[in-house]
Structure formats: C-alpha cells, structure tokens
Design a protein around this motif. Structure first.
Motif, short mmCIF file in Angstrom:
data_model
loop_
_atom_site.label_atom_id
_atom_site.label_comp_id
_atom_site.label_asym_id
_atom_site.label_seq_id
_atom_site.Cartn_x
_atom_site.Cartn_y
_atom_site.Cartn_z
N THR A 260 0.67 -1.11 0.20
CA THR A 260 0.07 0.01 -0.07
C THR A 260 0.74 1.25 -0.02
OG1 THR A 260 -1.85 -1.06 1.22
CG2 THR A 260 -1.89 1.36 1.33
N THR A 263 1.56 1.56 -3.77
CA THR A 263 0.37 2.01 -4.49
C THR A 263 0.06 3.39 -4.17
OG1 THR A 263 -0.58 -0.21 -4.16
CG2 THR A 263 -2.05 1.61 -4.72
N ARG A 267 -0.01 5.79 -7.36
CA ARG A 267 -1.12 6.05 -7.86
C ARG A 267 -2.06 7.15 -7.21
NH1 ARG A 267 -3.90 1.30 -9.76
NH2 ARG A 267 -4.93 2.99 -11.11
#
Length: 314
Positions: A260, A263, A267
């Motif tokens: 995470t 990510t 993102r």
C-alpha cells in the motif's frame, strides 16, 4: 470515566484552527471512485498528532505552560508536542524509544525539544519521572481527554466535507485518534460505520474487542510490525471509547502495508509512512470485510525514513 463529547471536539476545533491544517478529502478514481483519502501527512509535522498535542497544550493554564511539557512517543506525537511547544514558546522534553526512526528523532530535535532516548519499554516510566523531577506537565500521546478531543477534529472535517460518507477507516494504536474521530462522526453522521485498522503483528485492540476487555501484548511483540506508529496499546480511557464508537476492526499484514505504501506513492502521489498506509490497506485488501459505499481512509502520517521508502518503492 470522562468520555469526550462532540462539544469537547467542537471546542478543540476552535483552538487548533490556524495551526492544524483542514486536510482535504482526495477522491481516488483509480479505486472505482468509491475511496477518498484524508492525507493527515500534509500537517505541518507530517501527521495528525498536531491536533491533539496543540489542543492539550492550549487547554493548560499559563502557569502550567510556562513550566514546560514532557511527552513520550514513538515519533509523531514527539514531533507534534515539540512543534506546538515551540509555537507557545515553552520548553519541551520528549522521551522516545531507542528504535524510533532517525528521521523522526531528528525532526523532533529540529523543533527545539530536548530528546531523551530510552528502551521502548521504559518510555512511560521515564517521562513520568521527568515530569515529577522538573515540574513539567505530561502531554500523553492518547490517554487524555483533550488529546482525544483534538484528534476528533479530523472527524468533524470528514463530516463537513463528505456528509453522506458510509464508511470511515482509521488506524488504531493507543486509540486516541480512532476514539476522537469516532465520537465526531457518530454525532455528525449517525449512519456512518467506523472501522479501526491494525497491523496483524500488533493486533492487541482486535483481540481486546473480541474479549470485551483490554488484553495487553508484550512490547516485544508489538515492535515486530513495520508500522512503528502503531506499537502502542489502548488505555482504559481510549478502550472504553473504542467499544462505543467502532463498528468493527480490520487487521492487515506486513506485506499489505508495504504494497500500500507503494500503491499510494505511484497511484495517489502521496508519500506515506507504514502506519499511515494501514487504513488504505484495509480498503485495498479487505474490501469484502467492509460495508462498502463511500469510504474514507485516513492516511495518518507521512514521516517515513528515506532509506525505508527507497526499499519499499524498489
């Protein structure tokens, strides 16, 4: 036991205005548009802790503030108390575990505080001793009504910015943040579901909630998680709040936390520390355990050691 109320949190919001940032809700369209992140990493000290620290110090008498404050912390509360003490022009002594990331220790010293490093199991005892010896006021990281009320101001902001929110994910360590946020949200958004999130390797609160009583884990067990900001355990005060305001709790693995962090960097364009990644990790990896709907995951902080960030992004 003194439970924090929405009135306490509203008073805290007035105190912290102009010091704590009203952080935005960032809609994540790559996550099907159902996830909003609240980046408390954008606070002046890089974490939500500034809310509770400032409110607690502001609530002191002038005489108490003049004598100075002491705190114990794994890092983010340390920086928050140091920052807020500097804002008030008062002395601060911060007791930190000797395993605290160096970036957090350096930042705490940078705000002008005296830093005392001790073994992780000794941090509270040493802070209490220094408070007695030097006449300092202890500003605990979570076990204090004014700290809880200050942290709850983040919940007020969520309610104001997304009043039809369905689910809110908030990390749990000592429980002050989740307690305050939960009280605020339950008062302002009665239909919302509030879920705590913990690392599996520090899931003492999850076990405690299942048992209906506080279950303490050995400090050495808590220290195993990469999420260094989630190595504390709830107090009687915060656990009582959590029992009232949490609708459930999710635990995430170390690999899910690591993934995470990557990510969110790629993102969401956010630099997030492992503890700050646990709530988003619950959404990304445990959606089947959640009610769904419009979901806010609070990114509690972004104070990550540069070497660890390089490792996790590699």
């Amino acid at each position: 036991m003194q439970f924090v109320t929405i009135t306490d949190i509203e008073a805290a919001a007035e105190r912290v205005k102009g010091t704590a940032v009203h952080t935005p809700l960032l809609r994540q369209h790559w996550a099907e548009g159902r996830l909003w992140l609240k980046p408390e990493s954008l606070q002046p000290i890089g974490a939500f802790k500034i809310r509770g620290a400032y409110n607690a110090i502001a609530a002191l008498s002038e005489a108490e503030r003049a004598r100075g404050v002491v705190a114990h912390s794994s890092g983010n509360h340390a920086q928050a108390v140091a920052y807020c003490a500097r804002a008030f022009g008062i002395p601060a002594v911060i007791v930190v575990p000797d395993v605290t990331p160096r970036v957090k220790v350096a930042a705490t010293r940078g705000w002008g505080a005296e830093v005392v490093e001790v073994p992780i199991a000794d941090r509270e005892v040493v802070a209490d001793r220094l408070a007695r010896e030097r006449g300092l006021t202890l500003i605990p990281p979570f076990d204090h009504p004014e700290v809880i009320a200050g942290q709850g101001t983040a919940g007020l902001e969520i309610a104001a910015d997304l009043p039809d929110v369905d689910t809110v994910l908030v990390p749990v360590s000592g429980g002050g943040f989740a307690s305050g946020v939960g009280v605020a949200l339950k008062a302002r958004c009665p239909g919302v579901k509030v879920y705590g999130v913990e690392p599996e390797l520090a899931a003492d609160t999850a076990e405690s909630l299942r048992a209906g009583r506080r279950v303490e884990w050995p400090t050495a067990d808590l220290a195993r998680t990469i999420a260094d900001g989630q190595r504390a355990q709830p107090s009687e005060l915060t656990f009582a709040h959590l029992q009232r305001v949490l609708d459930g709790i999710i635990t995430v693995t170390e690999e899910e936390i690591r993934r995470t962090v990557r990510t969110l960097a790629h993102r969401s364009r956010l630099v997030v520390e492992p503890s700050g990644a646990t709530a988003p990790a619950a959404y990304l990896h445990h959606a089947d355990e959640l009610p769904g709907g419009r979901t806010v995951a609070i990114v509690s902080g972004g104070n990550i050691d540069p070497e660890l960030l390089t490792e996790l992004l590699g």
